[in-house]
Design an enzyme around this catalytic site. Structure first.
Site, PDB file in Angstrom:
ATOM      1  N   LEU A  29       6.000   1.479   6.878  1.00  7.42           N
ATOM      2  CA  LEU A  29       7.017   2.533   6.841  1.00  7.42           C
ATOM      3  C   LEU A  29       8.432   1.956   6.815  1.00  7.42           C
ATOM      4  O   LEU A  29       8.735   0.981   7.489  1.00  7.42           O
ATOM      5  CB  LEU A  29       6.843   3.441   8.060  1.00  7.42           C
ATOM      6  N   HIS A  30       9.282   2.599   6.023  1.00  5.12           N
ATOM      7  CA  HIS A  30      10.693   2.224   5.934  1.00  5.12           C
ATOM      8  C   HIS A  30      11.518   3.506   6.110  1.00  5.12           C
ATOM      9  O   HIS A  30      10.943   4.598   6.251  1.00  5.12           O
ATOM     10  CB  HIS A  30      10.966   1.510   4.602  1.00  5.12           C
ATOM     11  N   GLY A  32      12.897   5.450   4.207  1.00  3.69           N
ATOM     12  CA  GLY A  32      12.545   6.544   3.276  1.00  3.69           C
ATOM     13  C   GLY A  32      11.420   7.402   3.845  1.00  3.69           C
ATOM     14  O   GLY A  32      11.469   8.636   3.787  1.00  3.69           O
ATOM     15  N   HIS A  33      10.403   6.754   4.412  1.00  2.00           N
ATOM     16  CA  HIS A  33       9.307   7.509   5.031  1.00  2.00           C
ATOM     17  C   HIS A  33       9.834   8.315   6.230  1.00  2.00           C
ATOM     18  O   HIS A  33       9.443   9.468   6.431  1.00  2.00           O
ATOM     19  CB  HIS A  33       8.222   6.564   5.548  1.00  2.00           C
ATOM     20  N   GLY A 144       8.119  12.117  -1.347  1.00  2.00           N
ATOM     21  CA  GLY A 144       9.414  11.622  -1.823  1.00  2.00           C
ATOM     22  C   GLY A 144       9.565  11.769  -3.329  1.00  2.00           C
ATOM     23  O   GLY A 144       8.602  11.650  -4.085  1.00  2.00           O
ATOM     24  N   LYS A 145      10.820  11.991  -3.750  1.00  2.00           N
ATOM     25  CA  LYS A 145      11.103  12.102  -5.185  1.00  2.00           C
ATOM     26  C   LYS A 145      11.053  10.752  -5.886  1.00  2.00           C
ATOM     27  O   LYS A 145      11.103  10.692  -7.101  1.00  2.00           O
ATOM     28  CB  LYS A 145      12.499  12.700  -5.389  1.00  2.00           C
ATOM     29  N   ARG A 184       6.989  -1.991  -1.671  1.00  2.00           N
ATOM     30  CA  ARG A 184       6.804  -3.153  -2.549  1.00  2.00           C
ATOM     31  C   ARG A 184       8.076  -3.999  -2.683  1.00  2.00           C
ATOM     32  O   ARG A 184       8.017  -5.111  -3.206  1.00  2.00           O
ATOM     33  CB  ARG A 184       6.279  -2.704  -3.915  1.00  2.00           C
TER      34      ARG A 184
END
Ligand code: PAF
Length: 281
Positions: A29-30, A32-33, A144-145, A184
């Site tokens: 997880l980063h 964004g998550h 997420g988009k 990634r």
């Protein structure tokens, strides 16, 4: 936070509970998550994050085995974010027998763009998300988009299968230099990391050029898309595609379309990155 590892325990939690939002992830997880978690918390009293590296959506030769697995750090991040429930089944728990029943997205959507370069990818995604939805039974789910085409596949699946789930989209979270956050990105060397924002910059330039063409009534954008691939190649990337599409269905736009999205995928060294840019003309 409660960590649930079996399907039956997860399904047992469904009875009589509050409005529930699901955030499906493959872990590592980063921010964004965590932004998707924050959105989920705005829409429901209970948030279930799922963490499952889904082998069905990896092609032979892709990074299933080496995909970053950071369970302890993910749990700590979710605890800190106030998540109540993490559903983290093993492979054998989610796929106790070969998953021969699949959820097959329509070829017009799933065999294009990402699907052209990762055949079967969206079948793997749709199958696991459908299954996770059956287990978690959320009222809302957040995606997420950044994975724009995936979001569209899931929206269409939910609509066509009449799943009673609202799908909410989270904006792409970016590093200060514009690179879209992705698990990634961790594969990039320091030199590649410094080069990586070039994908986003190329999509931005492509969007400006495509917007000018569409506003002038010209909808043939093939030269502009090829030029973008050429720019990536000249900078040492191996592009899969750069494409300007309608936001509504990811088909090619006509000159009358004002809501478009520029999508791109390219390899930098051994790492394949994707990104996109929505434009309102
Ligand atoms: O976007 C992802 O991380 C995955 O494709 C998803 C939606 C969790 C399905 O495995």
């Amino acid at each position: 936070m409660q960590i649930i590892k079996t399907v039956s325990a997860m399904q047992g939690m469904r009875r009589g509970r509050a409005r529930t939002a699901c955030v499906p992830t493959m872990g590592n997880l980063h921010p964004g998550h965590l932004d998707l978690v924050r959105i989920a918390q705005q829409h429901a009293g209970e948030v279930v994050v799922t963490l499952f590296v889904n082998r069905l959506q990896f092609l032979p030769g892709e990074d299933f085995e080496s995909y970053p697995r950071t369970f302890e750090a993910d749990c700590a991040a979710l605890e800190a974010a106030g998540v109540q429930t993490l559903f983290a089944p093993t492979d054998a728990e989610l796929y106790p027998e070969p998953q021969v029943f699949r959820t097959l997205p329509p070829p017009a959507l799933a065999d294009d763009l990402e699907g052209q370069f990762r055949p079967g990818f969206f079948t793997g995604v749709a199958t696991v998300v459908n299954k996770l939805f059956n287990i978690v039974a959320p009222d809302v789910a957040v995606f997420g988009k950044k994975d724009y085409q995936q979001l569209m596949v899931i929206r269409q699946m939910v609509r066509q299968l009449a799943l009673p789930i609202d799908i909410i989209a989270g904006e792409t979270v970016r590093a200060a230099d514009g690179l879209a956050l992705s698990s990634r990105n961790g594969y990039l060397s320091d030199t590649e990391r410094a080069q990586a924002p070039f994908l986003r910059q190329t999509l931005t330039k492509t969007g400006a050029a495509a917007g000018a063409e569409l506003r002038a009534g010209r909808a043939d954008l093939a030269d502009i898309e090829q030029h973008a691939c050429e720019a990536l190649r000249n900078a040492g990337w191996v592009p899969d595609y750069v494409a300007v599409r309608k936001q509504s269905d990811l088909q090619s736009p006509s000159a009358q379309d004002s809501e478009v999205v520029v999508l791109g995928a390219a390899r930098l060294g051994g790492t394949r990155l994707i990104d996109n840019l929505e434009l309102s003309l």
